[in-house]
Design an enzyme around this catalytic site. Structure first.
Site, PDB file in Angstrom:
ATOM      1  N   ARG A 124      -9.288   0.670   3.292  1.00 37.89           N
ATOM      2  CA  ARG A 124      -8.339   1.641   2.715  1.00 37.89           C
ATOM      3  C   ARG A 124      -7.013   0.966   2.412  1.00 37.89           C
ATOM      4  NH1 ARG A 124      -8.901   7.381   5.496  1.00 37.89           N
ATOM      5  NH2 ARG A 124      -7.400   7.803   3.893  1.00 37.89           N
TER       6      ARG A 124
ATOM      7  N   LYS B 100       0.826  -1.213   0.000  1.00 41.75           N
ATOM      8  CA  LYS B 100       0.000   0.000   0.000  1.00 41.75           C
ATOM      9  C   LYS B 100       0.865   1.270   0.000  1.00 41.75           C
ATOM     10  CE  LYS B 100      -2.435   2.783   3.402  1.00 41.75           C
ATOM     11  NZ  LYS B 100      -1.410   3.404   4.262  1.00 41.75           N
ATOM     12  N   ASN B 101       1.827   1.341   0.915  1.00 42.68           N
ATOM     13  CA  ASN B 101       2.548   2.609   1.055  1.00 42.68           C
ATOM     14  C   ASN B 101       3.544   2.860  -0.078  1.00 42.68           C
ATOM     15  OD1 ASN B 101       0.981   3.341   3.182  1.00 42.68           O
ATOM     16  ND2 ASN B 101       2.453   2.729   4.758  1.00 42.68           N
TER      17      ASN B 101
ATOM     18  N   ARG C 241      -0.193  15.487  12.485  1.00 44.24           N
ATOM     19  CA  ARG C 241       0.540  14.930  11.341  1.00 44.24           C
ATOM     20  C   ARG C 241       1.022  16.077  10.463  1.00 44.24           C
ATOM     21  NH1 ARG C 241      -2.197   9.460   9.038  1.00 44.24           N
ATOM     22  NH2 ARG C 241      -0.129   9.310   8.131  1.00 44.24           N
ATOM     23  N   PRO C 242       2.107  16.738  10.905  1.00 41.14           N
ATOM     24  CA  PRO C 242       2.587  17.923  10.171  1.00 41.14           C
ATOM     25  C   PRO C 242       3.223  17.552   8.832  1.00 41.14           C
ATOM     26  CG  PRO C 242       4.088  17.398  11.981  1.00 41.14           C
ATOM     27  CD  PRO C 242       2.982  16.387  12.038  1.00 41.14           C
ATOM     28  N   ILE C 243       3.350  18.542   7.946  1.00 43.77           N
ATOM     29  CA  ILE C 243       4.067  18.308   6.677  1.00 43.77           C
ATOM     30  C   ILE C 243       5.223  19.305   6.524  1.00 43.77           C
ATOM     31  CG2 ILE C 243       2.124  17.211   5.461  1.00 43.77           C
ATOM     32  CD1 ILE C 243       1.821  19.939   3.929  1.00 43.77           C
ATOM     33  N   ASP C 244       5.705  19.806   7.682  1.00 40.84           N
ATOM     34  CA  ASP C 244       6.773  20.816   7.611  1.00 40.84           C
ATOM     35  C   ASP C 244       8.031  20.298   6.900  1.00 40.84           C
ATOM     36  OD1 ASP C 244       6.789  19.209  10.092  1.00 40.84           O
ATOM     37  OD2 ASP C 244       8.689  20.210  10.457  1.00 40.84           O
ATOM     38  N   GLN C 245       8.333  18.999   7.023  1.00 40.02           N
ATOM     39  CA  GLN C 245       9.550  18.483   6.372  1.00 40.02           C
ATOM     40  C   GLN C 245       9.367  18.375   4.854  1.00 40.02           C
ATOM     41  OE1 GLN C 245      12.497  18.163   8.172  1.00 40.02           O
ATOM     42  NE2 GLN C 245      11.093  19.186   9.600  1.00 40.02           N
TER      43      GLN C 245
ATOM     44  N   CYS D 221      -5.614   8.664   8.353  1.00 40.30           N
ATOM     45  CA  CYS D 221      -5.868   8.181   9.718  1.00 40.30           C
ATOM     46  C   CYS D 221      -5.401   9.231  10.721  1.00 40.30           C
ATOM     47  CB  CYS D 221      -5.130   6.868   9.969  1.00 40.30           C
ATOM     48  SG  CYS D 221      -5.746   5.501   8.978  1.00 40.30           S
TER      49      CYS D 221
ATOM     50  N   ASP E 210       3.330   0.650  12.024  1.00 45.20           N
ATOM     51  CA  ASP E 210       2.096   0.144  11.399  1.00 45.20           C
ATOM     52  C   ASP E 210       1.777  -1.289  11.814  1.00 45.20           C
ATOM     53  OD1 ASP E 210       1.907   2.591  10.210  1.00 45.20           O
ATOM     54  OD2 ASP E 210       2.716   1.951   8.278  1.00 45.20           O
TER      55      ASP E 210
ATOM     56  N   ARG F  44      -4.200  10.713   3.074  1.00 44.58           N
ATOM     57  CA  ARG F  44      -2.909  11.228   3.501  1.00 44.58           C
ATOM     58  C   ARG F  44      -1.955  11.343   2.310  1.00 44.58           C
ATOM     59  NH1 ARG F  44      -0.808  14.284   7.218  1.00 44.58           N
ATOM     60  NH2 ARG F  44       1.397  13.932   7.445  1.00 44.58           N
TER      61      ARG F  44
END
Ligand code: EPU
Length: 471
Positions: A441, A64-65, A164-168, A159, A349, A135
């Protein structure tokens, strides 16, 4: 010759349209189910009659990922991209629909193979209502920047286990020269003159998503990009292999330093996604919990090392072969301590699934979540089934009990859903799992695969009163 071409084109258009239509219908149905009047409704549930040990063979689907990064990355490719071993899961469907709406021709070859042609896509077609639901839509920031020189996406959904930041991700795109702004729930990014420039990026935190997003964008940047403190998960290597098979030049994936030499264009090709490490681990945990012996086919045993080592410590026997493993649990389960970490550590996970197994192990186990802030919501569900667990911040202390008892429970998120299913499989009596759309999902045909192993799970579609009145 011309006739044949036309016949093929007609076929192509028909297939693409058929596929697109089926995705739209399933999406529209899902919208009806999930968002009518802003309330959440639950159509499907699983009824599990527990107590059967598992025996037999199960085939693992594509990761999946990896799939949820590779599908958006196809946006960078001018030409036909044939992707094999795509898992049949709603997150992958959703991303294919997003590409379709942007003008990609998406053709289903068989249930796990699609051909995506993004030769004539446009940024403006992006369906923001869909992006907001998953996501992995954050990969569209890198893919759009690489392809169009600018991007507009929603902040990603997915989820919910804490912040769940996206700063990086933003740090990475900024290092490549993009101007990035987050405003009103949208992410806007613009490369100067539409061109990204390679640079060094040091990630402050090991992030799977940021590593992959930067890899995607940098594949078409001018010059060399170096990602330091990069994530090392198997899906990082898979994305690099996918990009390279389409003409990119990505080196060092799987180590903490990845170098990407930008190329002008990515071309079409064929790529097969690796097997899903976490799906395989979930079946390993399931047989550990129920007892029995199963053969898990289509795996890369090396990717399972972190999971196998922990299960062996708990008394589970695992025999490894080149592309399958045999997992056996006949005796008692032994307590263990688990700490989740980025790969090659024990995967976050798998934390809910292994914790469920530990609920049945003799003695006290300590589980420490090392990646997410709040990934223990499912514990309250396990407690309804008789589990004895105390959670304090990122630590869960589990006192093993001789058995769990069936109860009505909910899937709080994807892996939490897998955990309550495992609990239901070994519990005495009947367990009803609600909110199973979370499970769908990320797991292809979980119910069918478990039933083939001897489980007793019935999936029922039962609209609640209000939903049946309005849907
Ligand atoms: N983080 C930041 N800033 C960022 C990005 C991440 O601080 O910009 C933090 C996160 O808050 C977290 C840690 O870094 O504490 C790791 O996050 P990461 O970016 O690695 O996670 P992700 O890319 O959002 C992916 C998987 C998750 C999996 C994690 C960790 C996808 C779509 N999701 O998420 O998968 O838990 O990596 O391995 O690939 C799942 O499959 O059930 C699932 C949740």
């Amino acid at each position: 010759m011309i006739d044949t071409d036309f016949a093929f084109m007609g076929d192509y258009v028909l297939f693409s349209f058929g596929y697109y239509l089926s995705l739209r219908v399933s999406y529209i149905m899902r919208c009806a189910i999930f968002s009518r009047h802003g309330k959440v409704y639950h159509l499907d549930k699983y009824i599990i009659r527990g107590g059967n040990p598992l025996f037999g063979e199960v085939e693992i689907s594509g990761a999946k990922n990896a799939a949820v990064a590779i599908i958006p990355a196809a946006l960078m490719v001018e030409g036909v991209c044939r992707i094999e071993n795509i898992p049949q899961i709603s997150d992958a469907d959703m991303l294919l629909t997003i590409l379709s709406e942007m003008g990609a021709k998406v053709r289903t070859i068989n249930k796990n193979t699609v051909e995506i042609d993004c030769t004539s896509v446009c940024r403006e077609g992006a369906p923001y209502d869909l992006m907001r639901k998953i996501r992995a839509s954050y990969y569209l920031i890198g893919a759009m920047l690489g392809r169009f020189g600018s991007a507009k996406t929603t902040m990603p959904g997915g989820c919910n286990f804490g912040v769940r930041p996206i700063d990086q991700h933003i740090k990475g795109m900024t290092a490549l020269g993009a101007h990035v702004e987050v405003k009103g729930g949208f992410v806007y990014a613009e490369a100067p003159n539409g061109v990204l420039t390679g640079n060094k990026v040091y990630l402050d935190k090991v992030s799977v998503g940021a590593t992959m997003n930067i890899m995607i964008a940098a594949s078409k940047a001018q010059g060399k990009t170096t990602i330091e403190n990069a994530a090392r998960e198997p899906h990082i290597v898979d994305l690099a292999n996918f990009l390279n098979s389409m003409g990119a030049d990505v080196r060092g994936a799987g180590t903490d330093t990845i170098k990407i030499y930008g190329v002008e264009k990515l071309h079409g090709g064929t790529y097969t996604i690796i097997p899903d490490q976490i799906e395989a681990g979930t079946y390993m945990a399931a047989v550990a919990a129920t007892g029995g012996e199963i053969t898990i086919k289509n795996v890369i045993p090396k990717h399972l090392d972190c999971i196998s080592a922990k299960l062996r410590e708990m008394g589970v026997e695992i025999d490894e072969y080149p592309d399958y493993v045999v997992v056996r649990r006949m005796g008692k389960l032994t307590r263990a301590n688990v700490k989740t970490q980025p790969y090659p550590g024990f995967p976050t996970d798998m934390q809910p699934q292994i914790s469920t197994v530990l609920c049945l192990a003799e003695g006290t186990s300590v589980v420490t979540e090392g990646v997410w802030d709040n990934r223990y919501k499912y514990i309250s569900e396990l407690k309804k089934m008789g589990a004895e667990v105390q959670v304090d911040g990122k630590t869960a202390v589990i006192e093993g009990v001789p058995f769990l008892t069936g109860a009505p429970v909910a899937a709080c998120d994807l892996r939490a859903g897998a955990a309550v299913v495992i609990a239901g499989l070994c519990a005495k009596g009947e367990t009803v799992v609600e909110d199973v759309s979370y499970i769908e999902r990320g797991y292809q045909d979980l119910v069918g695969k478990l039933n083939n192993l001897g489980a007793d799970i019935v999936c029922v579609s039962e609209p609640d009163e209000y939903t049946s009145a309005v849907v």
